[in-house]
Design a protein around this motif. Structure first.
Motif, PDB file in Angstrom:
ATOM      1  N   ARG A  35      27.266  24.557  31.539  1.00 44.35           N
ATOM      2  CA  ARG A  35      27.175  24.893  32.240  1.00 44.35           C
ATOM      3  C   ARG A  35      27.937  25.291  32.419  1.00 44.35           C
ATOM      4  NH1 ARG A  35      22.801  25.291  30.453  1.00 44.35           N
ATOM      5  NH2 ARG A  35      21.145  24.420  30.940  1.00 44.35           N
ATOM      6  N   VAL A  36      28.016  26.941  33.216  1.00 45.37           N
ATOM      7  CA  VAL A  36      29.528  27.448  34.159  1.00 45.37           C
ATOM      8  C   VAL A  36      28.977  27.715  35.450  1.00 45.37           C
ATOM      9  CG1 VAL A  36      30.836  27.592  31.660  1.00 45.37           C
ATOM     10  CG2 VAL A  36      29.407  29.105  32.263  1.00 45.37           C
ATOM     11  N   THR A  37      30.520  27.817  35.561  1.00 45.87           N
ATOM     12  CA  THR A  37      30.235  28.712  37.080  1.00 45.87           C
ATOM     13  C   THR A  37      30.964  30.050  37.189  1.00 45.87           C
ATOM     14  OG1 THR A  37      30.220  26.404  38.151  1.00 45.87           O
ATOM     15  CG2 THR A  37      30.596  28.540  39.903  1.00 45.87           C
ATOM     16  N   VAL A  38      30.067  31.228  37.528  1.00 43.07           N
ATOM     17  CA  VAL A  38      30.648  32.374  37.430  1.00 43.07           C
ATOM     18  C   VAL A  38      30.602  32.985  38.503  1.00 43.07           C
ATOM     19  CG1 VAL A  38      30.421  34.904  36.079  1.00 43.07           C
ATOM     20  CG2 VAL A  38      29.938  32.997  35.083  1.00 43.07           C
ATOM     21  N   GLU A  39      32.055  33.086  39.181  1.00 45.14           N
ATOM     22  CA  GLU A  39      32.054  34.358  40.370  1.00 45.14           C
ATOM     23  C   GLU A  39      32.448  35.510  40.046  1.00 45.14           C
ATOM     24  OE1 GLU A  39      34.522  31.698  43.450  1.00 45.14           O
ATOM     25  OE2 GLU A  39      35.331  30.077  41.802  1.00 45.14           O
ATOM     26  N   TYR A  78      44.481  40.958  50.236  1.00 45.50           N
ATOM     27  CA  TYR A  78      45.259  39.195  50.312  1.00 45.50           C
ATOM     28  C   TYR A  78      44.935  39.529  48.795  1.00 45.50           C
ATOM     29  CZ  TYR A  78      45.753  39.315  55.326  1.00 45.50           C
ATOM     30  OH  TYR A  78      45.461  39.522  56.676  1.00 45.50           O
ATOM     31  N   GLY A  79      45.201  40.080  47.716  1.00 42.83           N
ATOM     32  CA  GLY A  79      44.747  39.685  46.579  1.00 42.83           C
ATOM     33  C   GLY A  79      43.572  40.235  45.568  1.00 42.83           C
ATOM     34  N   PRO A  80      42.922  39.249  44.530  1.00 41.96           N
ATOM     35  CA  PRO A  80      41.834  39.659  44.303  1.00 41.96           C
ATOM     36  C   PRO A  80      40.201  38.867  45.206  1.00 41.96           C
ATOM     37  CG  PRO A  80      42.565  38.010  42.791  1.00 41.96           C
ATOM     38  CD  PRO A  80      43.488  38.791  43.653  1.00 41.96           C
ATOM     39  N   THR A  81      39.058  39.175  44.947  1.00 41.01           N
ATOM     40  CA  THR A  81      38.052  39.378  46.053  1.00 41.01           C
ATOM     41  C   THR A  81      37.163  38.697  44.787  1.00 41.01           C
ATOM     42  OG1 THR A  81      37.531  41.330  46.865  1.00 41.01           O
ATOM     43  CG2 THR A  81      38.820  40.078  47.838  1.00 41.01           C
ATOM     44  N   PHE A  82      36.442  38.000  45.197  1.00 42.66           N
ATOM     45  CA  PHE A  82      35.047  37.459  44.044  1.00 42.66           C
ATOM     46  C   PHE A  82      33.660  37.529  44.857  1.00 42.66           C
ATOM     47  CE2 PHE A  82      39.089  35.948  42.459  1.00 42.66           C
ATOM     48  CZ  PHE A  82      38.820  36.320  41.365  1.00 42.66           C
ATOM     49  N   GLY A  83      32.624  37.338  44.431  1.00 45.12           N
ATOM     50  CA  GLY A  83      31.750  37.687  44.701  1.00 45.12           C
ATOM     51  C   GLY A  83      30.919  36.202  44.970  1.00 45.12           C
ATOM     52  N   ASP A  84      29.174  35.655  45.266  1.00 45.46           N
ATOM     53  CA  ASP A  84      28.981  34.788  45.826  1.00 45.46           C
ATOM     54  C   ASP A  84      28.812  33.164  44.241  1.00 45.46           C
ATOM     55  OD1 ASP A  84      28.463  35.484  48.549  1.00 45.46           O
ATOM     56  OD2 ASP A  84      26.150  35.768  47.906  1.00 45.46           O
ATOM     57  N   PRO A  85      29.261  32.241  44.493  1.00 48.37           N
ATOM     58  CA  PRO A  85      28.733  31.966  42.630  1.00 48.37           C
ATOM     59  C   PRO A  85      28.017  31.692  42.072  1.00 48.37           C
ATOM     60  CG  PRO A  85      29.753  30.591  44.387  1.00 48.37           C
ATOM     61  CD  PRO A  85      29.737  32.031  44.734  1.00 48.37           C
ATOM     62  N   ALA A  86      27.476  31.693  40.590  1.00 46.36           N
ATOM     63  CA  ALA A  86      26.680  32.056  39.902  1.00 46.36           C
ATOM     64  C   ALA A  86      27.050  30.423  39.543  1.00 46.36           C
ATOM     65  CB  ALA A  86      26.138  32.832  39.709  1.00 46.36           C
ATOM     66  N   VAL A  87      26.381  29.521  39.785  1.00 46.90           N
ATOM     67  CA  VAL A  87      26.010  28.056  39.527  1.00 46.90           C
ATOM     68  C   VAL A  87      24.974  27.547  38.625  1.00 46.90           C
ATOM     69  CG1 VAL A  87      26.825  25.837  40.496  1.00 46.90           C
ATOM     70  CG2 VAL A  87      26.946  27.785  42.078  1.00 46.90           C
ATOM     71  N   ASP A  88      25.675  26.831  37.275  1.00 45.55           N
ATOM     72  CA  ASP A  88      24.550  26.208  36.428  1.00 45.55           C
ATOM     73  C   ASP A  88      24.004  27.170  35.661  1.00 45.55           C
ATOM     74  OD1 ASP A  88      24.004  23.483  35.673  1.00 45.55           O
ATOM     75  OD2 ASP A  88      22.226  24.213  36.196  1.00 45.55           O
ATOM     76  N   VAL A  89      25.236  28.377  35.095  1.00 51.82           N
ATOM     77  CA  VAL A  89      24.744  29.151  34.148  1.00 51.82           C
ATOM     78  C   VAL A  89      24.826  28.177  33.106  1.00 51.82           C
ATOM     79  CG1 VAL A  89      25.102  31.425  33.082  1.00 51.82           C
ATOM     80  CG2 VAL A  89      25.831  31.035  35.523  1.00 51.82           C
ATOM     81  N   PRO A  90      23.572  28.706  32.332  1.00 49.18           N
ATOM     82  CA  PRO A  90      23.485  27.704  30.480  1.00 49.18           C
ATOM     83  C   PRO A  90      24.833  28.694  29.973  1.00 49.18           C
ATOM     84  CG  PRO A  90      21.273  28.664  31.691  1.00 49.18           C
ATOM     85  CD  PRO A  90      22.600  29.338  32.998  1.00 49.18           C
TER      86      PRO A  90
END
Length: 105
Positions: free
Chosen positions: A12-16, A24-36
């Protein structure tokens, strides 16, 4: 299109997802948690759009994974990596599973 069987994706990984650069640098979206996913940690040289870099982990997930280049990925061991190269593998009409492969550094 045949989907990658979820029982093969043991990690399981988390993807932002990377959204772009802000003031102020790179911006990321809402994290997808518990990705198989299936994670292999090995050192490989990969070619990005503009250079050769060292990848330290490979993540294989379903074809629906939203992970643009530059996304932040938290691996099963807690280490945070950046998506260097994202490849979508499909074979319409053939009985092989579709998947997304992410090389991380």
């Amino acid at each position: 299109m045949v989907n990658l069987p979820l029982f093969l994706l043991r990690h399981r990984v988390t993807v932002e997802p990377y959204l772009g650069d802000g003031a102020y640098g790179p911006t990321f979206g809402d994290p997808a948690v518990d990705v198989p996913a299936l994670v292999g940690e090995s050192v490989r040289m990969v070619r990005t759009a503009d250079r050769e870099v060292t990848s330290t982990a490979q993540v294989i997930a379903t074809a629906e994974l939203h992970c643009p280049v530059g996304s932040r990925i938290t691996l099963p061991d807690g280490r945070t990596a950046t998506a260097l190269v994202v490849s979508r593998h499909t074979a319409p009409g053939l009985p092989v599973p579709a998947c997304t492969e992410v090389m991380c550094g």
